[in-house]
Design a protein around this motif. Structure first.
Motif, PDB file in Angstrom:
ATOM      1  N   ILE A   1       0.286   2.163  -5.408  1.00 53.76           N
ATOM      2  CA  ILE A   1      -1.098   2.458  -5.214  1.00 53.76           C
ATOM      3  C   ILE A   1      -0.804   3.567  -7.025  1.00 53.76           C
ATOM      4  O   ILE A   1      -1.507   3.444  -8.143  1.00 53.76           O
ATOM      5  CB  ILE A   1      -1.769   3.942  -4.203  1.00 53.76           C
ATOM      6  CG1 ILE A   1      -1.374   3.271  -2.950  1.00 53.76           C
ATOM      7  CG2 ILE A   1      -2.360   4.637  -4.426  1.00 53.76           C
ATOM      8  CD1 ILE A   1      -2.206   3.803  -1.883  1.00 53.76           C
TER       9      ILE A   1
ATOM     10  N   ILE B   1      -7.126  -0.513  -2.506  1.00 59.56           N
ATOM     11  CA  ILE B   1      -7.220  -0.086  -3.648  1.00 59.56           C
ATOM     12  C   ILE B   1      -8.354  -0.061  -4.415  1.00 59.56           C
ATOM     13  O   ILE B   1      -8.621   0.516  -5.201  1.00 59.56           O
ATOM     14  CB  ILE B   1      -5.695  -0.553  -4.227  1.00 59.56           C
ATOM     15  CG1 ILE B   1      -4.515   0.025  -3.730  1.00 59.56           C
ATOM     16  CG2 ILE B   1      -5.505  -0.185  -6.164  1.00 59.56           C
ATOM     17  CD1 ILE B   1      -3.140  -0.901  -4.288  1.00 59.56           C
TER      18      ILE B   1
ATOM     19  N   LEU C   1       1.062  -0.982   0.115  1.00 57.13           N
ATOM     20  CA  LEU C   1       0.455   0.492  -0.179  1.00 57.13           C
ATOM     21  C   LEU C   1       1.281   1.327  -0.420  1.00 57.13           C
ATOM     22  O   LEU C   1       0.525   2.009   0.331  1.00 57.13           O
ATOM     23  CB  LEU C   1      -1.027   0.034   1.543  1.00 57.13           C
ATOM     24  CG  LEU C   1      -1.958   1.237   1.165  1.00 57.13           C
ATOM     25  CD1 LEU C   1      -3.199   0.586  -0.144  1.00 57.13           C
ATOM     26  CD2 LEU C   1      -2.973   0.733   2.263  1.00 57.13           C
TER      27      LEU C   1
END
Length: 526
Positions: free
Chosen positions: A197, A223, A192
């Motif tokens: 991302i 996401i 993450l």
């Protein structure tokens, strides 16, 4: 004068793309054998008690929903609003199918049209299917291979160790990992970071597919919600079964709560076997109609009887190739019930056993089998692994925690009979009606039952060869290309449909408020 009744109609509240352009018809008809489409109508009596003449709301043709049974089909046909022609009462009877009984339309025209164009699929797989040896390694590698063959763009986010530079043209992203506290050889990662991302956002996936349970699946879920795309989770490790063997038993209930949270947030859950699907359904992890089978597959060319090798048999039997040889392939973990094989070997002094694989339990197993005719080869790959399978006499699988048991498929594809425990996903591979034909099942922990199946195979070459050939023929039915096509064209479509349905439901309060603020013209019936 009586005020005419009105019935506002808002098609946007229906699941997106359910209806396909077609002519209308004033009746409901079952689909013929030549077509998957049918038409229906809602017969709605006026809300005015002084009017008895029914009103027909004709709906356009739609792709008939696939249902699992005749009973479900009949319930689906009950999805109409009825008012008795002979009744003058204003009360209406509504019969409908419960939400968890209706499956997504697999032939939705708008979604089905997307099958012909390349999709962008983001896979979040933990641990890495390129370096960590486990049951799903071959599954995901073949899945990526055939998705690329079908023209899809594929991005793979996984733990950073051992990620290759290239794999069939898929875009590979490694995420920094840390070892699992209770299983040091299993790397975990949240995936993450801003870098990941932004990479996924630039990729613009049509769907996200994450392996579960784990840590990375949380990152994949966040996401997916940020990018507003459907997410599919595939369940590969039955963690609640493993927990008591590695840590505290009281953690089982919290683990089930975590699994429920994840899979209820997913648009679809894939499981490797019917048995695991039933376990998740019994635990109410998610709606039953959102649990689907990821069909089994095996590389029947890489695992083939032609790889039988006298040199490998010599190695596996520790120089005694004429002795009966039992083989076991897989990760050596305490949850695999490999201590059961020690009890088996105590009763079979003439037999030899070979363990192919590695894991945290190896050192303890080697001590357990000290002084016994056992060989530990460590990890074998490629042709050596194919030779190891094909050079044994019988493959024994005692593990009760297998979600499927890909090593069982590979052994059968290699032409050697399997004696497997009647637990987990093994009965999916050797169903009851094939027990004794393509392999044997024994009751969990029942040594005498296991030996009653194993000994005839070890000492009867004709029986062994007959069952091995039958197993090989059965495995030739399963290939990864067909399994991948099913996921891509059917299960992903179902996930997209459920995602759109959920989105429409979330929009209902906004639509209700908008109608109150900006009233639309009513549809009047006189």
């Amino acid at each position: 004068m009586t005020t005419p009744s009105s019935l506002p109609i808002n098609p946007s509240l229906s699941p997106p793309s359910l209806f396909a352009p077609s002519s209308t018809t004033p009746c409901y008809s079952k689909p013929s054998s030549r077509s998957s489409s049918s038409s229906f109508s809602f017969k709605v009596s006026s809300f005015n008690s002084s009017r008895t003449k029914p009103i027909f709301l004709n709906c356009k043709k739609f792709d008939y929903l696939r249902v699992n049974s005749e009973k479900s089909r009949k319930r689906l046909e009950g999805l109409v609003v009825r008012d008795s022609d002979n009744s003058r009462q204003s009360n209406m009877t509504i019969s409908e199918v419960r939400e968890d009984e209706v499956e997504a339309p697999l032939l939705d025209p708008e979604i089905n049209e997307n099958n012909s164009r390349p999709r962008r699929i983001a896979l979040f797989v933990e641990p890495s299917p390129f370096s960590y040896v486990s049951g799903y390694k071959n599954r995901f590698q073949n899945f990526i291979k055939y998705l690329r063959e079908m023209g899809d763009e594929v991005m793979v986010v996984t733990t950073h160790e051992g990620v290759p530079q290239e794999f069939y043209g898929a875009k590979l992203i490694g995420s920094r990992s840390f070892p699992c506290p209770w299983y040091q050889k299993v790397p975990l990662s949240l995936a993450l970071s801003p870098r990941i991302i932004s990479e996924v956002a630039r990729f613009k996936p049509d769907i996200i597919h994450a392996s579960s349970p784990g840590i990375m699946v949380f990152g994949a879920l966040i996401i997916a919600k940020l990018l507003c795309v459907p997410i599919v989770m595939s369940y590969h490790t039955h963690v609640p079964v493993y927990i008591p063997r590695y840590t505290f038993s009281w953690l089982v209930k919290p683990m089930w709560l975590v699994i429920k949270f994840l899979h209820r947030a997913a648009d679809l859950t894939l499981v490797p076997s019917v048995a695991i699907g039933k376990d998740l359904e019994a635990a109410r992890v998610t709606a039953a109609n959102k649990i689907r089978i990821w069909k089994k597959g095996v590389d029947s060319e890489s695992f083939h009887p032609r790889f039988r090798s006298s040199e490998m048999r010599w190695r596996l039997s520790n120089g005694e190739p004429d002795k009966p040889l039992i083989v076991h392939v897989g990760r050596l973990g305490v949850e695999k019930s490999l201590d059961f094989l020690k009890r088996v070997m105590d009763r079979l002094p003439e037999a030899r056993i070979a363990f192919i694989g590695d894991g945290p339990y190896r050192e303890e197993l080697e001590k357990m089998f000290t002084g016994m005719p056992a060989v530990f080869t460590g990890m074998l790959l490629g042709e050596e692994l194919s030779q190891a399978y094909a050079s044994g006499d019988v493959f024994v699988m005692p593990s009760e925690s297998e979600t499927l048991g890909l090593v069982v498929l590979e052994a059968m594809s290699s032409g050697i009979p399997v004696v497997g425990v009647r637990a987990g996903g093994i009965p999916d591979i050797i169903p009851e009606d094939q027990d004794g034909k393509i392999g044997y099942l024994f009751n969990p922990g029942d040594l005498d039952d296991c030996l009653s199946k194993l000994e005839p195979l070890l000492y009867n070459q004709e029986l062994r060869e007959t069952m091995g050939q039958a197993a090989r023929q059965e495995m030739e039915k399963y290939d990864w290309r067909a399994a991948t096509r099913t996921i891509r064209n059917e299960q992903y479509n179902a996930a997209i449909w459920f995602w759109r349905k959920k989105r429409a439901q979330l929009l209902r309060p906004i639509q209700w408020l908008a109608k109150r603020i900006f009233p639309s013209a009513e549809v009047n019936y006189s």
